[in-house]
Write a protein that holds these residues in place. Sequence first.
Motif, PDB file in Angstrom:
ATOM      1  N   PHE A  17       1.077  -1.306   0.150  1.00  0.00           N
ATOM      2  CA  PHE A  17      -0.036   0.085  -0.181  1.00  0.00           C
ATOM      3  C   PHE A  17       1.023   1.318   0.143  1.00  0.00           C
ATOM      4  N   HIS A  18       0.831   2.032  -1.090  1.00  0.00           N
ATOM      5  CA  HIS A  18       1.572   3.069  -0.915  1.00  0.00           C
ATOM      6  C   HIS A  18       0.502   4.408  -0.678  1.00  0.00           C
ATOM      7  N   ASP A  19       0.929   5.336   0.086  1.00  0.00           N
ATOM      8  CA  ASP A  19       0.182   6.447   0.505  1.00  0.00           C
ATOM      9  C   ASP A  19       0.570   7.748  -0.459  1.00  0.00           C
ATOM     10  N   PRO A  20      -0.202   8.085  -1.451  1.00  0.00           N
ATOM     11  CA  PRO A  20       0.266   9.023  -2.523  1.00  0.00           C
ATOM     12  C   PRO A  20       0.419  10.414  -1.573  1.00  0.00           C
ATOM     13  N   ARG A  21      -0.377  10.944  -0.513  1.00  0.00           N
ATOM     14  CA  ARG A  21      -0.286  11.967   0.055  1.00  0.00           C
ATOM     15  C   ARG A  21       0.951  12.208   0.545  1.00  0.00           C
ATOM     16  N   VAL A  22       1.903  11.208   1.056  1.00  0.00           N
ATOM     17  CA  VAL A  22       2.990  11.334   1.515  1.00  0.00           C
ATOM     18  C   VAL A  22       4.135  10.900   0.829  1.00  0.00           C
ATOM     19  N   ASN A  23       3.821  10.116  -0.411  1.00  0.00           N
ATOM     20  CA  ASN A  23       4.771   9.565  -1.059  1.00  0.00           C
ATOM     21  C   ASN A  23       5.580   8.508  -0.398  1.00  0.00           C
ATOM     22  N   VAL A  24       4.738   7.692   0.348  1.00  0.00           N
ATOM     23  CA  VAL A  24       5.573   6.500   1.100  1.00  0.00           C
ATOM     24  C   VAL A  24       4.915   5.265   1.167  1.00  0.00           C
ATOM     25  N   ASP A  25       5.786   4.182   0.856  1.00  0.00           N
ATOM     26  CA  ASP A  25       5.193   2.863   0.858  1.00  0.00           C
ATOM     27  C   ASP A  25       4.842   2.441   2.261  1.00  0.00           C
ATOM     28  N   MET A  26       3.517   2.330   2.858  1.00  0.00           N
ATOM     29  CA  MET A  26       3.339   2.065   3.973  1.00  0.00           C
ATOM     30  C   MET A  26       3.337   0.731   4.642  1.00  0.00           C
ATOM     31  N   ASN A  27       3.008  -0.333   3.917  1.00  0.00           N
ATOM     32  CA  ASN A  27       2.938  -1.581   4.089  1.00  0.00           C
ATOM     33  C   ASN A  27       3.137  -2.437   2.906  1.00  0.00           C
ATOM     34  N   GLY A  28       3.926  -3.711   3.165  1.00  0.00           N
ATOM     35  CA  GLY A  28       4.357  -4.490   1.950  1.00  0.00           C
ATOM     36  C   GLY A  28       4.689  -5.921   2.283  1.00  0.00           C
ATOM     37  N   ALA A  29       4.508  -6.659   1.433  1.00  0.00           N
ATOM     38  CA  ALA A  29       4.880  -8.053   1.780  1.00  0.00           C
ATOM     39  C   ALA A  29       5.480  -8.608   0.362  1.00  0.00           C
ATOM     40  N   LEU A  30       6.171  -9.562   0.594  1.00  0.00           N
ATOM     41  CA  LEU A  30       6.892 -10.033  -0.817  1.00  0.00           C
ATOM     42  C   LEU A  30       7.248 -11.732  -0.487  1.00  0.00           C
ATOM     43  N   CYS A  31       6.691 -12.399  -1.461  1.00  0.00           N
ATOM     44  CA  CYS A  31       7.076 -14.008  -1.159  1.00  0.00           C
ATOM     45  C   CYS A  31       7.872 -14.523  -2.467  1.00  0.00           C
ATOM     46  N   VAL A  32       8.832 -14.936  -1.944  1.00  0.00           N
ATOM     47  CA  VAL A  32       9.543 -15.551  -3.258  1.00  0.00           C
ATOM     48  C   VAL A  32       9.783 -17.109  -3.097  1.00  0.00           C
ATOM     49  N   ARG A  33       9.451 -17.767  -4.051  1.00  0.00           N
ATOM     50  CA  ARG A  33       9.286 -19.394  -4.043  1.00  0.00           C
ATOM     51  C   ARG A  33      10.015 -20.179  -4.701  1.00  0.00           C
ATOM     52  N   TYR A  34      10.965 -20.922  -4.189  1.00  0.00           N
ATOM     53  CA  TYR A  34      11.682 -21.871  -5.043  1.00  0.00           C
ATOM     54  C   TYR A  34      11.000 -23.284  -4.912  1.00  0.00           C
ATOM     55  N   LYS A  35      11.621 -24.219  -5.830  1.00  0.00           N
ATOM     56  CA  LYS A  35      11.305 -25.562  -5.729  1.00  0.00           C
ATOM     57  C   LYS A  35      11.207 -26.297  -4.274  1.00  0.00           C
ATOM     58  N   ASP A  36      11.931 -25.837  -3.679  1.00  0.00           N
ATOM     59  CA  ASP A  36      12.227 -26.559  -2.174  1.00  0.00           C
ATOM     60  C   ASP A  36      12.335 -25.466  -1.120  1.00  0.00           C
ATOM     61  N   LYS A  37      12.283 -24.041  -1.315  1.00  0.00           N
ATOM     62  CA  LYS A  37      12.635 -22.920  -0.309  1.00  0.00           C
ATOM     63  C   LYS A  37      11.450 -21.968  -0.413  1.00  0.00           C
ATOM     64  N   LEU A  38      11.270 -21.282   0.656  1.00  0.00           N
ATOM     65  CA  LEU A  38      10.336 -20.007   0.495  1.00  0.00           C
ATOM     66  C   LEU A  38      10.778 -19.083   1.338  1.00  0.00           C
ATOM     67  N   GLY A  39      10.958 -17.797   0.845  1.00  0.00           N
ATOM     68  CA  GLY A  39      11.438 -16.667   1.501  1.00  0.00           C
ATOM     69  C   GLY A  39      10.255 -15.626   1.511  1.00  0.00           C
ATOM     70  N   ILE A  40      10.000 -14.869   2.757  1.00  0.00           N
ATOM     71  CA  ILE A  40       9.053 -14.048   2.876  1.00  0.00           C
ATOM     72  C   ILE A  40       9.531 -12.952   3.570  1.00  0.00           C
ATOM     73  N   VAL A  41       9.045 -11.851   3.259  1.00  0.00           N
ATOM     74  CA  VAL A  41       9.283 -10.294   4.113  1.00  0.00           C
ATOM     75  C   VAL A  41       8.155  -9.637   3.933  1.00  0.00           C
ATOM     76  N   SER A  42       7.851  -8.955   5.154  1.00  0.00           N
ATOM     77  CA  SER A  42       6.781  -8.221   5.247  1.00  0.00           C
ATOM     78  C   SER A  42       7.233  -6.915   6.183  1.00  0.00           C
ATOM     79  N   TYR A  43       6.751  -5.717   6.034  1.00  0.00           N
ATOM     80  CA  TYR A  43       7.144  -4.434   6.864  1.00  0.00           C
ATOM     81  C   TYR A  43       5.531  -3.805   6.826  1.00  0.00           C
ATOM     82  N   GLY A  44       5.524  -3.115   7.779  1.00  0.00           N
ATOM     83  CA  GLY A  44       4.457  -2.120   7.960  1.00  0.00           C
ATOM     84  C   GLY A  44       4.755  -0.872   8.673  1.00  0.00           C
ATOM     85  N   LEU A  45       4.096   0.262   8.419  1.00  0.00           N
ATOM     86  CA  LEU A  45       4.481   1.438   9.159  1.00  0.00           C
ATOM     87  C   LEU A  45       3.354   1.958   9.881  1.00  0.00           C
ATOM     88  N   THR A  46       2.058   1.297   9.785  1.00  0.00           N
ATOM     89  CA  THR A  46       0.744   2.003  10.019  1.00  0.00           C
ATOM     90  C   THR A  46       0.300   1.151  11.578  1.00  0.00           C
TER      91      THR A  46
END
Length: 79
Positions: A17-46
């Motif tokens: 979620f990007h807040d255009p009023r302040v031009n900041v990415d407020m929350n986000g998540a990323l999931c990267v999947r490989y055949k036998d592995k999984l990487g997950i990153v998340s963050y939140g400012l709210t």
Amino acid sequence: TLVFGARSPDELVASGFHDPRVNVDMNGALCVRYKDKLGIVSYGLTGETAEETTIVGSKGRILIHTPAHCPLSFTMFRK
């Protein structure tokens, strides 16, 4: 490449979620999947959080203490 090597992921999904009023990415998540592995990153400012970072691996985990954006200490937990 340190964890997953030089190979490309099988799937990559991101959302946020990007807040255009302040031009900041407020929350986000990323999931990267490989055949036998999984990487997950998340963050939140709210929401109020402990502002810690945990890195989990097959041999244990690392807890980066607050403030995670400028840490002064960490704890390593081995299995």
